[in-house]
Design an enzyme around this catalytic site. Structure first.
Site, PDB file in Angstrom:
ATOM      1  N   GLY A 151      -1.295 -30.589 -48.392  1.00  0.00           N
ATOM      2  CA  GLY A 151      -0.553 -31.594 -49.051  1.00  0.00           C
ATOM      3  C   GLY A 151       1.015 -31.322 -48.977  1.00  0.00           C
ATOM      4  N   CYS A 152       1.797 -32.225 -49.014  1.00  0.00           N
ATOM      5  CA  CYS A 152       3.296 -31.938 -49.096  1.00  0.00           C
ATOM      6  C   CYS A 152       3.774 -30.823 -49.991  1.00  0.00           C
ATOM      7  CB  CYS A 152       4.099 -33.212 -48.686  1.00  0.00           C
ATOM      8  SG  CYS A 152       3.825 -34.347 -49.983  1.00  0.00           S
TER       9      CYS A 152
END
Lengths: 348, 348, 348, 348
Positions: free
Chosen positions: D151-152
């Protein structure tokens, strides 16, 4: 000596703006607000910036068209919806300020052409008054039962060109109008094209031919000129929330100097509380009017090519919509025209 | 088979953009960068986004005009400064791509009128080649020693109008050009008018008459038309960093359909790697070209008024400045025209 | 029953904001504005959005320190300048609301450490009253001659933490405060770091250790707690003009539920006209308070880790500066505390 | 020696970004792209900035899960959709880089708790490799069949904290992480909260407790630390399109100086092509990495309070999603790890 107002369609940007202005109006009292989508919920949930008004609860539209509890009804409903609600509101005895496009065009045939539907309240078109007070029809507005509140682009353009066409000092052909609007003009509906990531760094043209404000602009300019006027109107989208800047290119019929053109506009609007004409060499910016009901105009004469350029800025949600609606309400109700509209622009 | 380039004035936005493009160019090697203001300091301090290039140290300008160590010199110096540096660079044997306005106007008298100073390298004006390859002068560019890299507004406008004037299918009078530019066009110098808080939510007009790109636009359009052309050119400032959109209003001389106008442009540019013409009904946005060397054009014909509208978008720092400079360098050095310029636009 | 105010340093953002608010204040009259830089020129040239106030002409500072023509003087001068002007203004008999940092720190030694200069009006530090009415010192404010108007970050943080420290329900150590501010907080001076192209798409940390608001925050929190408090304070810059959001991480000393923490804050501020506490599950946004004097707080309890999070938003130029100054003036002059500050936030 | 890739779910922002990067990759060839919503239409209609790739036509997802025509399949499908497609793709023999959250959590029970559904491909969880090469698991990535692309937010946080937890030099409790993300992280779906007018000037907190990236962050930090780690993670929304800045507050276990902390990180990442550690006194900005696969870290030690602050920035769509996916693909396919990712950041 106060009066009651109702706001139909309060959950859109123009609805929220009506609430912002009317909640602090010295004479008006917000009797109710409606929203089909948020019926039963506090308006402060819909618009967290209105947290100081916890008492406003959204009611469904249907509650009110049958039994109106207000002196003035503001319709901030979508186009093609308003024309169904307005006749009932008028029957109940309310004065109506309609912010949709449904009652702006006098000719039902033109309406059909541009909006693709039959007008379902055609009989009201004749008595509806186009509510742009600076065009000089304040008496008609005061006596009206139904005000068609002008569109945002038309307001910016009519203020720029009205004096020139009225005094017949520019050509009626060759009008080129290049307008730029902030994205709040597209409303609060979720649409991919209005997402932050699509709009930011993404200035763009749209509806270069065929924007529905075209016939409204032409209708009013023609009335002012006393003869048919056609315009080349190109809208664009600015990566900002509020504000319209219109750049109007016209051909002079008189050999005036730049200064004289500026004086002509300044004199025309000298008694108008909401219109300012900039000195020569100054150019307008949308952040000069943000949040206020003011319009700012400027003039530039290009002696090399003969084109005269008239520019105008307004806040599309205030002078281009809700502020103008309040100004019209003030005239309708016989109170000071600028009541509730004294706020200075917010900058930065 | 690589060659060396030097970048004079690397601390401005166009300088930084030259570094970004050239650092990844397959044939060019950045031999040095200069900055008077930051002399002795790493370029990555000036531009933190260039942290991957710690080896580039800013040198003072004076080091190099005497002894050039490069095959191609890019001058990203301010207007009126470039004309003092360029003659020395040419004397040293470098080919020069000048990004300033100093060598774009062929007539020293016109230069004096618009820039307010005598031209101090007037003898070079005749041999300088205007570097917009899509105008059809690639041979001249290839053979040039000094390239005058076009201005950002002129590039956007010339690409839109060149095919129409060259083929003599529009009137040469009545050209109305309404351009909008992101604020990076004003450069990186600290100026109140470019502050975030002044620009955000503040779309504005500026220099409505008298912008210095006007004579450049007219010079090149006149050459294309083979007869004098004058333009009504209005620049505006968009609250975004990059991008120019020009909306050009012209009067057709032929009764073509919208589709035929679109085909005329598409055919004209069919072999151009950096120009795209949109289908009818599509309108350009600056975020279609952000960070790339592409130009995107679109056409709309307003049958009601007879105006033809041609729109174009470019990234002002790429096709409007540094990308075009690299494209010119490629031609000068005989490498693939699109070398180092293949990057796709960055969206969102 | 009106009174006269003077605004010293009217050409900065807080100065412009004072004018916006005071020009529509029911009791105050702007007697004069000063600006060294723009002396002799209309304020509407400095701030085009104030075009409706053409009568305000900037006077030089020196005119007034000798002979004050106002009941209340607002000092919106830079830090380290204000401390030279304030003593003279007080000598002339004016009450002073100082928006600089010069009179906020009670300890001249601390001032020297953080501002790097000796305090030149040290004798006034003791009588200056820190003007954050919601901290509960309204009586002191009413009786003051000199108000030290709080900093923007401190206002946002003190409102969030005051109830918790006052009631001794959180640890005094381990306070982590992560604040984010719009760029107008950096003022209107031309600086490269505040350019649109540097700020847009460029959220950043700055002064992570050593921001000068740190001792101000600690001084006031310590007074509230009755014991020394130290904070880990990290400021960040948001790509927007106005607004501060502070996220405060604290360790509870009591095992309250999330709802009880929320109630504690809501009860504490229940009679405050300018403070709103959101329901559980709602989080604040800076656009809820834009242009208004409101602060909005929210609470979240992370049961997994034991951290309590208190968030607050204010408009840095209103509740964080000029609005709070007007609120203080209202207390000083015995008028309604919210006079001139009733405007609702502007959204969008 | 090239290979074929397919992009499932190409019409979202991460899909578009995969196309941008892979279309210019020296070894990969885009064999096909899919989009249920735009099936049959050119991708350049969905993403006008990809106008240079007219040959890419969106195919429906169903075409391909049955018969995969690619060596590597990128799944940019929504959470809870990916886990239905991935098993089929693997069965067809493709290697899969999954950008959704579906295969990031190793424990199906934790998945159920945070995502509210049973995992429908639980048997794949064990063999899926978490694809953050800088954590030191390149060998596992190279040998994987299924990569769970991080995920970012987790990417930005893990890069900041991995060296410190791995070397056991900070406390595992008391981790406070305050993250800020551009709005593209919310995807391209039309949602009121992502509209330009809602986001601009509207920095806000959201999901202060309970963001779904929390267990992913904790899982990976715990693995690095060799013991359970819990984090206080607060996400915020920045009014910009791209970029994440995470500010991490940790308690040191060793009395190192600020410079030593900085060296510890710099040494740890000295051979990493995509990680840069800033000098002391410099702070990161999201515009340092825009459009690139780089991460930039910085350290500040607050000696007054004992807190160590580690900050990181990435482009959420590149290093936080599609760039990292390409980096993983490069490892999977045995090509240069930085192939196709050499682009420098775009600034401004």
């Amino acid at each position: 000596m106060t009066f009651d107002v109702g706001i139909f369609g309060a959950s859109g940007y123009t609805g929220g703006e009506l609430v912002r202005l009317l909640a602090r109006h010295p004479k008006a009292r917000i009797a109710f607000v409606t929203s089909e989508r948020y019926a039963g919920r506090p308006l402060s949930e819909v618009f967290p910036h209105l947290g100081a008004l916890p008492e406003l609860i959204c009611r469904p539209l249907t509650d009110f068209t049958a039994s109106v509890e207000c002196d003035v009804a503001f319709c901030a409903l979508p186009h093609l919806t308003s024309m169904d609600a307005v006749p009932e509101l008028l029957d109940q005895g309310a004065k109506v300020v309609d912010l949709s496009a449904d009652f702006r065009l006098r000719d039902a045939e033109v309406f059909r052409t541009w909006y693709g539907e039959e007008h379902r309240a055609e009989d009201l078109l004749e008595s509806a008054v186009y509510g742009l007070p600076e065009l000089g029809n304040r008496d008609a507005i005061r006596k009206a039962r139904l005000i068609a509140n002008p569109g945002c682009y038309p307001t910016s353009i009519l203020l720029a060109l009205a004096p020139l066409l009225k005094e017949n000092v520019i050509e009626r052909e060759s009008l080129v109008i290049d307008s730029k609007s902030g994205v709040s003009g597209a409303g609060r509906s979720a649409a991919q094209g209005s997402l932050f990531s699509e709009v930011a760094e993404g200035f763009r043209a749209y509806k270069t031919t065929g924007h529905r404000h075209t016939p409204e602009i032409e209708q009013e300019l023609s009335l002012l000129a006393g003869a048919p006027v056609r315009v080349r109107f190109s809208p664009h989208l600015i990566p900002q929330s509020r504000g319209i800047l219109s750049t109007c290119y016209v051909r002079p019929r008189l050999p005036l100097t730049q200064k004289e053109w500026r004086e002509l506009l300044a004199t025309h609007y000298q008694h108008e509380p909401f219109v300012q004409v900039l000195p020569i060499g100054h150019y307008p910016s949308t952040n000069q009017v943000r949040g206020s009901n003011h319009a700012v105009l400027a003039v530039a004469l290009d002696e090399r090519t003969g084109w005269l350029v008239v520019m105008s800025v307004i806040d599309n949600l205030v002078k281009g919509a809700s502020g103008q609606a309040v100004q019209n309400m003030n005239l309708l109700m016989g109170v000071e025209e600028s009541a509730g509209l004294e706020q200075l622009p917010l900058f930065p």
